[in-house]
Scaffold this motif. Structure first.
Motif, PDB file in Angstrom:
ATOM      1  N   GLY A 143      -5.015   5.360  -1.702  1.00  0.00           N
ATOM      2  CA  GLY A 143      -5.422   4.129  -2.337  1.00  0.00           C
ATOM      3  C   GLY A 143      -4.661   2.913  -1.862  1.00  0.00           C
ATOM      4  O   GLY A 143      -4.904   1.802  -2.314  1.00  0.00           O
ATOM      5  N   GLY A 144      -3.709   3.073  -1.026  1.00  0.00           N
ATOM      6  CA  GLY A 144      -2.997   1.920  -0.454  1.00  0.00           C
ATOM      7  C   GLY A 144      -1.909   1.372  -1.338  1.00  0.00           C
ATOM      8  O   GLY A 144      -1.298   0.354  -1.010  1.00  0.00           O
ATOM      9  N   GLY A 145      -1.574   2.011  -2.461  1.00  0.00           N
ATOM     10  CA  GLY A 145      -0.516   1.504  -3.343  1.00  0.00           C
ATOM     11  C   GLY A 145       0.853   2.092  -2.995  1.00  0.00           C
ATOM     12  O   GLY A 145       0.960   3.145  -2.371  1.00  0.00           O
ATOM     13  N   TRP A 146       1.927   1.386  -3.391  1.00  0.00           N
ATOM     14  CA  TRP A 146       3.297   1.877  -3.165  1.00  0.00           C
ATOM     15  C   TRP A 146       3.630   2.965  -4.160  1.00  0.00           C
ATOM     16  O   TRP A 146       3.388   2.834  -5.341  1.00  0.00           O
ATOM     17  CB  TRP A 146       4.329   0.750  -3.304  1.00  0.00           C
ATOM     18  CG  TRP A 146       4.282  -0.280  -2.187  1.00  0.00           C
ATOM     19  CD1 TRP A 146       3.786  -1.539  -2.252  1.00  0.00           C
ATOM     20  CD2 TRP A 146       4.787  -0.089  -0.872  1.00  0.00           C
ATOM     21  NE1 TRP A 146       3.919  -2.186  -1.067  1.00  0.00           N
ATOM     22  CE2 TRP A 146       4.548  -1.311  -0.171  1.00  0.00           C
ATOM     23  CE3 TRP A 146       5.369   0.970  -0.191  1.00  0.00           C
ATOM     24  CZ2 TRP A 146       4.886  -1.502   1.150  1.00  0.00           C
ATOM     25  CZ3 TRP A 146       5.725   0.767   1.123  1.00  0.00           C
ATOM     26  CH2 TRP A 146       5.502  -0.441   1.804  1.00  0.00           C
TER      27      TRP A 146
ATOM     28  N   GLY B 130      17.416  -0.416  -3.574  1.00  0.00           N
ATOM     29  CA  GLY B 130      17.721   0.909  -3.078  1.00  0.00           C
ATOM     30  C   GLY B 130      16.626   1.918  -3.324  1.00  0.00           C
ATOM     31  O   GLY B 130      16.827   3.115  -3.089  1.00  0.00           O
ATOM     32  N   GLU B 131      15.428   1.469  -3.758  1.00  0.00           N
ATOM     33  CA  GLU B 131      14.333   2.397  -3.977  1.00  0.00           C
ATOM     34  C   GLU B 131      13.587   2.630  -2.661  1.00  0.00           C
ATOM     35  O   GLU B 131      13.360   1.706  -1.877  1.00  0.00           O
ATOM     36  CB  GLU B 131      13.353   1.849  -5.013  1.00  0.00           C
ATOM     37  CG  GLU B 131      13.971   1.693  -6.402  1.00  0.00           C
ATOM     38  CD  GLU B 131      12.979   1.056  -7.385  1.00  0.00           C
ATOM     39  OE1 GLU B 131      12.046   0.382  -6.910  1.00  0.00           O
ATOM     40  OE2 GLU B 131      13.173   1.243  -8.590  1.00  0.00           O
ATOM     41  N   ILE B 132      13.191   3.910  -2.432  1.00  0.00           N
ATOM     42  CA  ILE B 132      12.432   4.260  -1.244  1.00  0.00           C
ATOM     43  C   ILE B 132      10.981   4.504  -1.691  1.00  0.00           C
ATOM     44  O   ILE B 132      10.731   5.308  -2.595  1.00  0.00           O
ATOM     45  CB  ILE B 132      12.981   5.515  -0.557  1.00  0.00           C
ATOM     46  CG1 ILE B 132      14.494   5.424  -0.374  1.00  0.00           C
ATOM     47  CG2 ILE B 132      12.313   5.716   0.806  1.00  0.00           C
ATOM     48  CD1 ILE B 132      15.117   6.698   0.144  1.00  0.00           C
ATOM     49  N   VAL B 133      10.048   3.809  -1.016  1.00  0.00           N
ATOM     50  CA  VAL B 133       8.634   3.899  -1.402  1.00  0.00           C
ATOM     51  C   VAL B 133       7.805   4.242  -0.165  1.00  0.00           C
ATOM     52  O   VAL B 133       8.250   4.062   0.968  1.00  0.00           O
ATOM     53  CB  VAL B 133       8.127   2.588  -2.031  1.00  0.00           C
ATOM     54  CG1 VAL B 133       8.845   2.323  -3.349  1.00  0.00           C
ATOM     55  CG2 VAL B 133       8.363   1.414  -1.074  1.00  0.00           C
ATOM     56  N   VAL B 134       6.580   4.748  -0.417  1.00  0.00           N
ATOM     57  CA  VAL B 134       5.665   5.047   0.663  1.00  0.00           C
ATOM     58  C   VAL B 134       4.262   4.576   0.245  1.00  0.00           C
ATOM     59  O   VAL B 134       3.898   4.645  -0.937  1.00  0.00           O
ATOM     60  CB  VAL B 134       5.671   6.558   0.987  1.00  0.00           C
ATOM     61  CG1 VAL B 134       5.185   7.388  -0.178  1.00  0.00           C
ATOM     62  CG2 VAL B 134       4.846   6.837   2.243  1.00  0.00           C
ATOM     63  N   ARG B 135       3.521   4.071   1.230  1.00  0.00           N
ATOM     64  CA  ARG B 135       2.144   3.598   0.964  1.00  0.00           C
ATOM     65  C   ARG B 135       1.236   4.261   1.981  1.00  0.00           C
ATOM     66  O   ARG B 135       1.435   4.137   3.196  1.00  0.00           O
ATOM     67  CB  ARG B 135       2.079   2.074   1.104  1.00  0.00           C
ATOM     68  CG  ARG B 135       0.694   1.490   0.798  1.00  0.00           C
ATOM     69  CD  ARG B 135       0.732  -0.021   0.712  1.00  0.00           C
ATOM     70  NE  ARG B 135       1.229  -0.623   1.950  1.00  0.00           N
ATOM     71  CZ  ARG B 135       1.589  -1.899   2.055  1.00  0.00           C
ATOM     72  NH1 ARG B 135       1.546  -2.704   0.991  1.00  0.00           N
ATOM     73  NH2 ARG B 135       2.008  -2.370   3.217  1.00  0.00           N
ATOM     74  N   THR B 136       0.207   5.017   1.461  1.00  0.00           N
ATOM     75  CA  THR B 136      -0.710   5.743   2.336  1.00  0.00           C
ATOM     76  C   THR B 136      -2.152   5.380   1.980  1.00  0.00           C
ATOM     77  O   THR B 136      -2.468   5.118   0.818  1.00  0.00           O
ATOM     78  CB  THR B 136      -0.540   7.253   2.189  1.00  0.00           C
ATOM     79  OG1 THR B 136      -0.849   7.634   0.845  1.00  0.00           O
ATOM     80  CG2 THR B 136       0.897   7.659   2.495  1.00  0.00           C
ATOM     81  N   PRO B 137      -3.067   5.374   2.967  1.00  0.00           N
ATOM     82  CA  PRO B 137      -4.477   5.048   2.677  1.00  0.00           C
ATOM     83  C   PRO B 137      -5.185   6.176   1.938  1.00  0.00           C
ATOM     84  O   PRO B 137      -6.153   5.930   1.213  1.00  0.00           O
ATOM     85  CB  PRO B 137      -5.078   4.817   4.063  1.00  0.00           C
ATOM     86  CG  PRO B 137      -4.197   5.616   4.984  1.00  0.00           C
ATOM     87  CD  PRO B 137      -2.827   5.562   4.411  1.00  0.00           C
ATOM     88  N   ASN B 138      -4.730   7.414   2.123  1.00  0.00           N
ATOM     89  CA  ASN B 138      -5.386   8.566   1.507  1.00  0.00           C
ATOM     90  C   ASN B 138      -4.343   9.443   0.816  1.00  0.00           C
ATOM     91  O   ASN B 138      -3.137   9.300   1.011  1.00  0.00           O
ATOM     92  CB  ASN B 138      -6.130   9.392   2.573  1.00  0.00           C
ATOM     93  CG  ASN B 138      -7.168   8.567   3.324  1.00  0.00           C
ATOM     94  OD1 ASN B 138      -8.026   7.934   2.718  1.00  0.00           O
ATOM     95  ND2 ASN B 138      -7.067   8.575   4.650  1.00  0.00           N
TER      96      ASN B 138
END
Length: 842
Positions: free
Chosen positions: A776-779, A820-828
């Protein structure tokens, strides 16, 4: 296996010039070496070969030194011989101090002195530091005649005190010599070990450590009775002693009566006599082999005990064993030996007296140990070593050459003859016969012979005769030369004839002093000429009283020399005040160990404390650093150097030390130049081409490192950019994990790195979801980093991100917030995120 040592190459002033190191690939290496160690004095020699192609081999010179540490033992050796060809350098080194070999001591008589007191006499320069002295309770009177080297005198002194001596080298951390310690032990016997240790933990067995044993028995010095004499003529005359074995057989006795023909001064060994009877008498009771024995013992009980010990030692055959094999142990150590090849089985206690081993190849078959029986520890230094030492000394000796005429130097009325004799002295010893001589008249060669007879007819008015001395082994280079001028004079016209008279004779003799001591008709070595006039017979008298003796030198000159000598104040080094001093004499007071504790000058009435003024001292060497070719002005030192080789380049220039700065200015053989500056705040270097253009350089300060290259440009970096920061594990939020989480191989981690002075966060790992989701493209917040402890926060001004992959290929973005937060953003949606990226922070 012992690692071969690193060997320091030093000059004659003990300054390290380079190293021989077999463990360093590009260093100078050594091979075919032998370290030969001896019991006497714990001395050693070292021979080795090295490559003549290596530039460091040029630092190996005779007269220099080498030092190394092997098995926690310091070694310091003098380089005495260097043989060089185009490929190989062969080096021979001796441990014995050259001062102890070169310096000689004359005759000396000491009365009731301790070992350390004798040592202060024989080693007056304090070459040795006496550390261990097991015979300090002894005081012995002894006399040495003739002349010995200091080393030979010290070994003789050890024999007098029934002791063994060893020399122990002590090195500084920079391989220079700190001192030479001297250890004095009671001589090795059944009671005392002497040098080394009794290694009861070591047993050598034939066929293993030992390859052969040869037994030799000898009765040449055997005796069965001893007649001892102590101090002031002390004897055993008042004693009446009998000693029996367990079966009540008499084995030793001395009697205080002369009954049955026994001498009350003698200790007898009847059982030994029965085994080894003398054949010089038919009386079976008196077939003793007796010897006299003298000592300085003043107690009758001590005299009995020591004499009995001597008798026990010498009433049996001397048995020695030659034991072949090699054992890694120390000189002087005592070990146990077994040999089942003998019948019955042979058990020995043997002592290590010599060792030969290779430092570069410890398993070499040339390594060997020489043992002696515990009662026979007499292995000595190889005579060839002492001969070689003496050869080095002889090569630099100074000899005096004189010409003596047996009939004066003036011919009267062109009549008569004189014989010119050569005399060569080595100190006080005459060594004329050891040389070859060439004679010259007015610089023209005339003969090769020891003496020369000159007729009056050979001289016209005057002639100069010169003699040159040569060693027989080198007749091309004169050792010394001497000249004498002969003259011819004539009487006036004859007067009127006188009355007939009787024929009278003049006797001529030579002597050592004005009283005719050691009078002889041979002038060789004599200082005084004796004349006796108007004698009736031609045969000279042998009574010195018939002659008047005059010195064969200029009296006025000698009187002037004596006067000048009397005007020179003496300096005495002693523990007690010198007797009969003259005004101005100096007394350097020493303690029992020979150290100077006070300096005094005689005022004419008393000894007054004195000092050595600073401006009277000339310091040639300071802390083992010789200052040569240097100019010192105040705190500024300028040293000039030429053709100093460094990394294949020869440099010429100056080194200047001033205040807190050190500056080196130099030029190379190819025309380049440069400088190096060192101070507490920075260090730097610049290099210029032959046209004076700067081509490269650097400067390192406490805050940054600066580089310059003419073709590339300038670079600057700070210390913080050079730090190697560690990896930190990422904190994982619930719902997430990592691939194969039974190990940490793929556990997500991060660290701070710098590339071209730019900060990045290096991430690595494989992140997985515990259940399907994302997309969904969100963090999505999945982990944390301690960015403060990791120093990331110091360089981070905003949230950052980098591209990573998910599900084996789909693109995704990894982010790091300022919190210091680690986030990831993926399309699916994803179940696996592969992280291997550099995230820029600026």
């Amino acid at each position: 296996m012992t690692k071969s040592p690193r060997i320091a190459i030093k000059n004659a002033y003990d300054t390290v010039l380079g190293f021989i190191d077999n463990s360093a690939k590009k260093a100078l290496h050594f091979k075919d070496d032998t370290l030969h160690e001896y019991l006497q004095g714990n001395a050693f020699t070292f021979t080795f070969k090295t490559s003549a192609k290596h530039p460091d081999s040029l630092d190996i010179k005779e007269g220099g030194k080498i030092s190394f540490v092997l098995d926690n033992v310091d070694y310091n050796l003098n380089i005495v011989e260097v043989i060089r060809d185009e490929l190989t350098v062969e080096v021979t080194c001796y441990s014995l101090s050259l001062e102890l070999v070169n310096e000689k001591k004359g005759a000396y008589k000491g009365k009731s002195l301790s070992f350390s007191q004798y040592l202060n006499v024989f080693d007056s320069e304090k070459t040795l530091n006496l550390v261990i002295n097991e015979v300090s309770d002894k005081k012995i009177s002894n006399e040495w005649t003739g002349e010995d080297t200091v080393l030979a005198r010290l070994f003789s002194l050890a024999n007098v005190f029934d002791a063994e001596i060893e020399f122990k080298t002590v090195l500084n951390d920079n391989y220079s010599l700190e001192r030479v310690d001297m250890h004095v032990y009671k001589a090795h016997n059944d009671e005392y070990q002497g040098i080394g240790t009794n290694r009861k933990d070591i047993t050598l067995r034939y066929g293993k450590e030992v390859t052969g044993i040869t037994r030799t028995a000898n009765i040449t010095d055997l005796y069965t009775a001893i007649n001892p004499t102590g101090a002031d003529g002390l004897t055993l005359k008042s004693l009446n002693r009998y000693i029996y074995d367990d079966q009540q057989n008499l084995i030793f006795f001395t009697t205080n009566t002369d009954a049955n023909g026994y001498n009350p001064d003698v200790i007898y060994a009847p059982r030994a006599k029965n085994q080894f009877p003398s054949t010089l008498t038919s009386d079976s009771k008196q077939r003793y082999i007796a010897t006299n024995w003298e000592t300085e013992i003043s107690s009758i009980e001590s005299l009995w005990g020591r004499a009995l010990a001597e008798l026990k030692k010498n009433m049996i055959p001397k048995v020695t064993y030659e034991i072949s094999g090699y054992l890694k142990t120390n000189i002087g150590d005592t070990v146990q030996v077994e040999d089942e090849g003998f019948n019955p089985k042979l058990y020995l206690t043997a002592r290590v007296t010599e060792q030969e081993r290779s430092l570069s190849n410890p398993t070499s078959s040339n390594c060997k140990t020489t043992f002696s029986n515990v009662t026979e520890s007499s292995s000595q230094i190889d005579q060839s070593l002492l001969d070689k030492m003496q050869e080095l000394v002889n090569a630099n000796k100074q000899y005096s050459l004189d010409i003596i005429s047996d009939n004066g130097t003036v011919f009267k009325n062109n009549e008569g003859e004189t014989t010119l004799k050569t005399v060569v002295r080595d100190g006080v010893n005459i060594v004329t016969d050891s040389f070859v001589y060439k004679w010259y008249k007015d610089n023209s060669y005339i003969a090769t012979q020891k003496s020369l007879t000159v007729q009056a007819s050979d001289v016209v008015s005057k002639a100069v005769y010169k003699v040159e001395s040569f060693k027989a082994s080198d007749i091309d280079n004169a050792v010394n030369s001497k000249e004498v001028t002969l003259f011819v004079t004539s009487d006036g016209e004859n007067g009127a004839p006188g009355k007939n008279g009787e024929t009278k004779y003049t006797w001529i003799m030579f002597a050592d002093d004005v009283n005719g001591k050691n009078m002889s008709s041979d002038a060789t070595g004599k200082s005084f000429l004796g004349l006796s006039y108007n004698q009736d017979t031609i045969t000279p008298s042998n009574d010195a009283k018939d002659y008047s003796f005059l010195p064969m030198y200029d009296i006025a000159i000698m009187e002037d020399v004596e006067k000048r000598l009397k005007e020179v104040n003496s300096t005495t080094i002693s523990t007690t005040e010198p007797q009969s001093p003259t005004t101005g004499d100096n007394w350097w007071q020493s303690d029992g160990n020979g150290d100077i504790t006070g300096i005094f000058k005689w005022s004419g009435t008393e000894w007054q404390s004195a000092q050595i003024q600073q401006d009277s001292l000339i310091i040639k060497q300071l802390t083992s650093v010789a200052i040569d070719s240097a100019q010192i002005t105040g705190s500024k030192i300028v040293n000039t150097f030429k053709d100093v080789e460094l990394q294949g380049e020869k440099l010429t220039g100056t080194t200047t030390v001033e205040g807190a700065n050190v500056r080196i200015d130099y030029k190379t053989a190819n025309g380049q130049s440069g400088n190096v500056v060192i101070n507490p705040l920075s260090t730097g270097s610049q290099v210029f081409n032959s046209q004076g253009v700067k081509i490269n350089g650097y400067e390192l300060s406490t805050s940054q490192l600066y580089f310059y290259d003419k073709d590339i440009g300038t670079g600057v970096t700070e210390a913080k950019y050079l730090v190697q920061y560690p990896w930190w594990w990422c904190g994982i939020k619930s719902g997430f994990s990592w691939y194969n989480n039974t190990t940490n191989q793929y556990r997500p981690k991060a660290k701070l790195v710098f590339i071209n002075n730019m900060p990045f966060v290096n991430f690595f790992g494989i992140l997985t979801r515990n259940s399907s989701g994302g997309g969904g493209g969100g963090w999505q917040y999945w982990g944390t980093l301690d960015i403060a402890s990791m120093k990331i926060k110091d360089f981070m001004t905003a949230d950052c991100n980098a591209t990573v992959s998910v599900n084996g290929g789909d693109g995704a973005t990894l982010g790091l917030t300022q919190g210091g937060e680690i986030v990831v953003r993926t399309p699916n949606n994803f179940n696996e995120c592969r992280i291997n990226c550099l995230m820029p922070l600026a």
